[in-house]
Write a protein that holds these residues in place. Structure first.
Motif, mmCIF file in Angstrom:
data_model
loop_
_atom_site.group_PDB
_atom_site.id
_atom_site.type_symbol
_atom_site.label_atom_id
_atom_site.label_comp_id
_atom_site.label_asym_id
_atom_site.label_seq_id
_atom_site.Cartn_x
_atom_site.Cartn_y
_atom_site.Cartn_z
ATOM 1 N N HIS A 104 -26.169 2.817 53.926
ATOM 2 C CA HIS A 104 -25.030 1.975 54.189
ATOM 3 C C HIS A 104 -23.598 3.134 54.022
ATOM 4 N N HIS A 141 -20.348 1.746 56.991
ATOM 5 C CA HIS A 141 -18.787 1.844 56.952
ATOM 6 C C HIS A 141 -18.580 3.540 58.303
ATOM 7 N N SER A 197 -15.792 -0.149 48.413
ATOM 8 C CA SER A 197 -16.470 -1.551 48.459
ATOM 9 C C SER A 197 -16.221 -1.943 46.878
ATOM 10 N N GLY A 198 -17.599 -2.750 47.313
ATOM 11 C CA GLY A 198 -17.933 -3.341 45.448
ATOM 12 C C GLY A 198 -18.641 -2.223 45.230
ATOM 13 N N GLY A 199 -19.559 -1.773 45.803
ATOM 14 C CA GLY A 199 -19.916 -0.612 45.264
ATOM 15 C C GLY A 199 -20.400 1.195 45.176
ATOM 16 N N GLY A 245 -13.210 -2.416 44.541
ATOM 17 C CA GLY A 245 -14.066 -3.756 44.735
ATOM 18 C C GLY A 245 -14.397 -3.385 44.086
ATOM 19 N N ASP A 280 -12.908 -7.134 41.693
ATOM 20 C CA ASP A 280 -13.393 -8.257 40.702
ATOM 21 C C ASP A 280 -13.764 -8.527 39.204
ATOM 22 N N GLY A 323 -11.777 -9.891 45.153
ATOM 23 C CA GLY A 323 -10.385 -8.922 45.823
ATOM 24 C C GLY A 323 -9.227 -9.571 46.741
ATOM 25 N N ASP A 351 -5.525 -9.542 46.461
ATOM 26 C CA ASP A 351 -4.526 -9.826 47.034
ATOM 27 C C ASP A 351 -3.409 -10.317 47.180
ATOM 28 N N GLY A 353 -15.666 -3.276 52.143
ATOM 29 C CA GLY A 353 -14.548 -4.231 51.825
ATOM 30 C C GLY A 353 -13.126 -3.830 51.289
ATOM 31 N N VAL A 354 -12.745 -3.268 50.768
ATOM 32 C CA VAL A 354 -11.446 -3.223 50.109
ATOM 33 C C VAL A 354 -11.032 -2.715 51.210
ATOM 34 N N ASN A 356 -7.942 -5.247 52.918
ATOM 35 C CA ASN A 356 -6.926 -5.320 51.045
ATOM 36 C C ASN A 356 -5.421 -5.582 52.525
ATOM 37 N N THR A 406 -15.637 -5.571 55.958
ATOM 38 C CA THR A 406 -16.876 -6.090 55.071
ATOM 39 C C THR A 406 -18.198 -5.954 55.663
ATOM 40 N N ASP A 407 -19.499 -6.267 54.842
ATOM 41 C CA ASP A 407 -20.637 -5.104 55.186
ATOM 42 C C ASP A 407 -21.418 -6.215 56.282
HETATM 43 O O1 KG4 Z 1 -17.789 -3.454 51.351
HETATM 44 P P1 KG4 Z 1 -18.321 -4.744 50.940
HETATM 45 O O2 KG4 Z 1 -18.166 -6.362 51.438
HETATM 46 O O3 KG4 Z 1 -19.623 -4.865 50.573
HETATM 47 C C1 KG4 Z 1 -19.628 -4.063 49.005
HETATM 48 O O4 KG4 Z 1 -20.390 -2.968 49.676
HETATM 49 O O5 KG4 Z 1 -19.389 -3.735 48.071
HETATM 50 O O6 KG4 Z 1 -17.081 -5.080 50.112
HETATM 51 C C2 KG4 Z 1 -16.783 -5.599 48.962
HETATM 52 C C3 KG4 Z 1 -15.774 -5.915 48.001
HETATM 53 C C4 KG4 Z 1 -15.741 -7.073 46.786
HETATM 54 O O7 KG4 Z 1 -15.426 -5.722 45.762
HETATM 55 C C5 KG4 Z 1 -14.715 -7.400 47.310
HETATM 56 O O8 KG4 Z 1 -13.673 -7.971 46.325
HETATM 57 C C6 KG4 Z 1 -13.671 -6.371 47.896
HETATM 58 O O9 KG4 Z 1 -14.330 -5.928 49.078
HETATM 59 N N1 KG4 Z 1 -13.070 -7.113 48.959
HETATM 60 C C7 KG4 Z 1 -11.494 -7.144 48.173
HETATM 61 C C8 KG4 Z 1 -10.243 -7.532 49.399
HETATM 62 N N2 KG4 Z 1 -11.574 -8.564 49.807
HETATM 63 C C9 KG4 Z 1 -13.027 -7.852 49.853
HETATM 64 N N3 KG4 Z 1 -10.547 -5.914 48.070
HETATM 65 C C10 KG4 Z 1 -9.762 -5.970 47.721
HETATM 66 N N4 KG4 Z 1 -8.759 -6.802 48.580
HETATM 67 C C11 KG4 Z 1 -8.995 -7.261 49.527
HETATM 68 N N5 KG4 Z 1 -8.351 -8.763 50.770
#
Ligand code: KG4
Ligand code: ZN
Length: 354
Positions: A117, A121, A142-144, A169, A173, A186, A190, A291-292, A295, A322-323
């Motif tokens: 994964h 990215h 990201s979130g993970g 991320g 959250d 996120g 933001d 995902g982050v 921002n 994002t994913d």
């Molecule tokens: O990459 P992703 O879609 O999924 C994972 O692989 O985790 O990332 C999702 C994460 C979430 O924690 C979300 O809160 C964060 O990305 N995220 C953000 C923003 N948009 C999504 N964090 C900060 N600012 C943002 N604008």
């Protein structure tokens, strides 16, 4: 060469068709990239519920793949391979994608390419901008995950550091949850941070100086840690509640200030550590994905930092941040070119390492 990519590692069901261009600097073009997000399902629970996620993937996967093929105007005979996220992620979710990809590859007589994964990215940056000046330092956030990689050669990823506890991320959250701002946190933090004073709340930055016992081969001083920051926000909120009693909760402008202060610390940490790594490994570019990387402050500050230091910086478009399966297809094409294919015994791996 044309590949179907499938991504189901967390809470997005995605399928994409990506094609090689024959141009070495801009190797791939996206023919389709369909994403079915499960945000609305998990929002109700304040976070991703793994069992609900895998069941929803099962409902969505056939329709999502059909649409990706239709939008790309290809049928199974027009494909050269199927790429799928093998891990890391939620095992039940991963299994839906892996099982589907295996069945599709077997039925259509196509090679099967397993993809990490985070390689996806990283390659989202190349999908967007073409090949990066190497060596490149890439932050996947990201979130993970919050991991720094050094890319010295195309398709080779060397792990430099990662988070010891929460991913950035995840911290977004969790802080959003304790401020009552909903899931995912996120985007909301933001948005609210833009109206707040980023110096209003004193919050700590964490700098690690010792190696991680779980990863003794890494030096450790480029590692991240965000759980202390999350706890500091929690303490600040509790203390304010206690001082005022239950009658007077935090005001909306105060919440904006907390969001801005929290975001300043996270973004500054991410950027400074990436530039530290770039200096140490004499990188010629810096990329931030995941995902982050959507921002707004991270994007703006990264650009400004890079311009000041004459370091080219790259982020993916919001859709590729994002994913999504296009990045998995791209990483799959890269890997397929090296001859890496899997057999029908391929299994999902929730903690696959890169
Ligand atoms: O990459 P992703 O879609 O999924 C994972 O692989 O985790 O990332 C999702 C994460 C979430 O924690 C979300 O809160 C964060 O990305 N995220 C953000 C923003 N948009 C999504 N964090 C900060 N600012 C943002 N604008
Ligand atoms: Zn991801």
């Amino acid at each position: 060469m044309r590949i179907l990519g499938i991504e189901t590692s967390c809470d997005e069901t995605s399928a994409a068709v990506v094609e090689e261009t024959g141009d070495g600097d801009r190797p791939w073009v996206i023919r389709s990239n369909v994403v079915a997000s499960q945000d609305l399902i998990h929002r109700e629970w304040g976070g991703v519920v793994p069992e609900l996620a895998s069941r929803q993937h099962l409902r969505d996967i056939c329709g999502v793949v059909d649409r990706a093929m239709a939008e790309a105007a290809v049928d199974w005979t027009g494909l050269d391979a199927v790429a799928v996220t093998q891990g890391p992620g939620l095992v039940g979710s991963l299994l839906v994608g892996v099982s589907f990809a295996k069945a599709a590859a077997a039925a259509a007589g196509l090679p099967l390419v397993p993809v990490h994964h985070l390689a996806g990215h990283i390659e989202s940056l190349v999908l967007q901008h073409g090949e990066l000046p190497l060596p490149a330092v890439v932050l996947v956030v990201s979130g993970g995950h919050t991991s720094l990689y050094l890319v010295e050669h195309r398709g080779h990823y060397r792990l430099l550091s990662r988070t010891r506890d929460d991913a950035a991320g995840e911290a977004y959250d969790k802080v959003a949850k304790l401020l009552g701002l909903g899931y995912p946190g996120g985007p909301t933090i933001d948005r609210r941070a833009r109206q707040g004073n980023d110096r209003a709340v004193p919050l700590p930055t964490t700098r690690l100086t010792h190696a991680d016992r779980n990863a003794p081969t890494l030096k450790g001083d480029l590692d991240f840690s965000f759980s202390g920051l999350k706890t500091a926000v929690l303490r600040y909120v509790r203390r304010t509640d206690l001082e005022r009693g239950d009658a007077a909760r935090l005001t909306e402008p105060e919440i904006d200030d907390i969001c801005a202060s929290f975001q300043r610390v996270v973004v500054t940490t991410l950027i400074e550590r990436s530039f530290d790594a770039a200096r140490r490994f004499q990188a010629r570019s810096i990329g931030v994905s995941g995902g982050v990387s959507a921002n707004s402050r991270l994007r703006a500050d990264l650009k400004q930092y890079g311009e000041l230091r004459e370091m080219p910086t790259f982020v993916p478009s919001l859709q590729l941040a994002t994913d999504n399966a296009a990045m998995i297809a791209a990483a799959g094409l890269r890997k397929f070119r090296t001859g890496a294919v899997a057999g029908m015994d391929l299994n999902a791996d929730a903690s696959l390492v890169l």
